[in-house]
Design an enzyme around this catalytic site. Sequence first.
Site, PDB file in Angstrom:
ATOM      1  N   LEU A 127      26.756  29.938  32.691  1.00 27.47           N
ATOM      2  CA  LEU A 127      25.525  30.703  32.924  1.00 27.47           C
ATOM      3  C   LEU A 127      25.706  32.128  32.414  1.00 27.47           C
ATOM      4  CD1 LEU A 127      22.702  30.841  34.306  1.00 27.47           C
ATOM      5  CD2 LEU A 127      23.883  31.645  36.346  1.00 27.47           C
ATOM      6  N   HIS A 231      34.490  37.970  39.765  1.00 27.97           N
ATOM      7  CA  HIS A 231      34.281  39.183  38.974  1.00 27.97           C
ATOM      8  C   HIS A 231      33.071  39.923  39.550  1.00 27.97           C
ATOM      9  CE1 HIS A 231      33.139  41.639  35.478  1.00 27.97           C
ATOM     10  NE2 HIS A 231      34.375  41.464  35.027  1.00 27.97           N
TER      11      HIS A 231
END
Length: 338
Positions: A127, A231
């Site tokens: 994505l 992240h």
Amino acid sequence: MSFVIRPSRPSDLDSLYDMAKLTGGGFTNLPADRPSLAAKLARSAEAFGKAEDVSGDDLYLLILENVETGKVAGTAQIFSKVGQNWPFYSYRLGTLTQTSKELNRTFRAEMLTLTTDYEGYSEVGGLFLHPRERAGGLGLLLARSRYLFIRQHRARFGDRMLAELRGVIDEAGGSPFWDGLAGKFFGMNFQEADAFNAVHGNQFIADLMPKHPIYTAMLPETARSVIGLPHPSGRAAMRMLENEGFRFEGYVDIFDGGPTMAASIDEIRSVRDAADATLSATDGQQGNNVLAATGSLADFRACYGLVDVATDGTATIDARAAELLDANAGDTITFVAR
């Protein structure tokens, strides 16, 4: 809104390559390598064209397109079954408890064990939304459209779904987790290993990765502190997964230590709560804000729209959404609340 989700085409190569250069590393499913991306597009075209409605080692690559400009604004991928042609590795976090009667103390040691426990799962991944389009719910549209595709082609997917989130990457583009663990066995830095894996696959992991459990206490604090953390740019994606019913089960990525989320496919919210209806009109002016989809395989389309369901079970959709979906009265739509 003039954005639609559609299947990828070989002609998307240049756009995908341009986006891949913006990912910042650690994004294995979208490598900045033209031959690898071309292979992905070819594999996706084969999957969309497959006649057999069965699960296999297939990749479905979806594109978010701005229909007014023709520009590709994002991409997302669905893997029908992982671990078929080569092992799908993860680290499993576990605890070993030991007690010494002489010392009258109990010690709990956290360990990382190399596993292939997710073999046979389906996977959502890859994505990525172009930085200029990160507003207006487009990331949610891109992510959730995959679940409507899965619902419409349920026989092509397994019982459970996983999603790997990119782990913490430092300002230099390195991975503290890789540097503290695997990097010591491979003689290459994170960027080199990540790029090699994206292009050539992860068989080198099987060849070189230690097979014995790793005690996390033996790792530097920089590596321990990022185990299971996404992240910073992936925190929103993690929340979206959690809202769909995915959960962290103690498995992390072998490269960067990012969390792996998992769920039962039939309990994913956008799969479970979606409904079907036959369109009675395509010029509706009222209704609920939904994510709507039509078509199958290469004809699949998804977008946001207004859908109003009548007491007889038929529905209307607004004209703009009908245009984006190429939907007409009498067609069946699948929709879920936005």
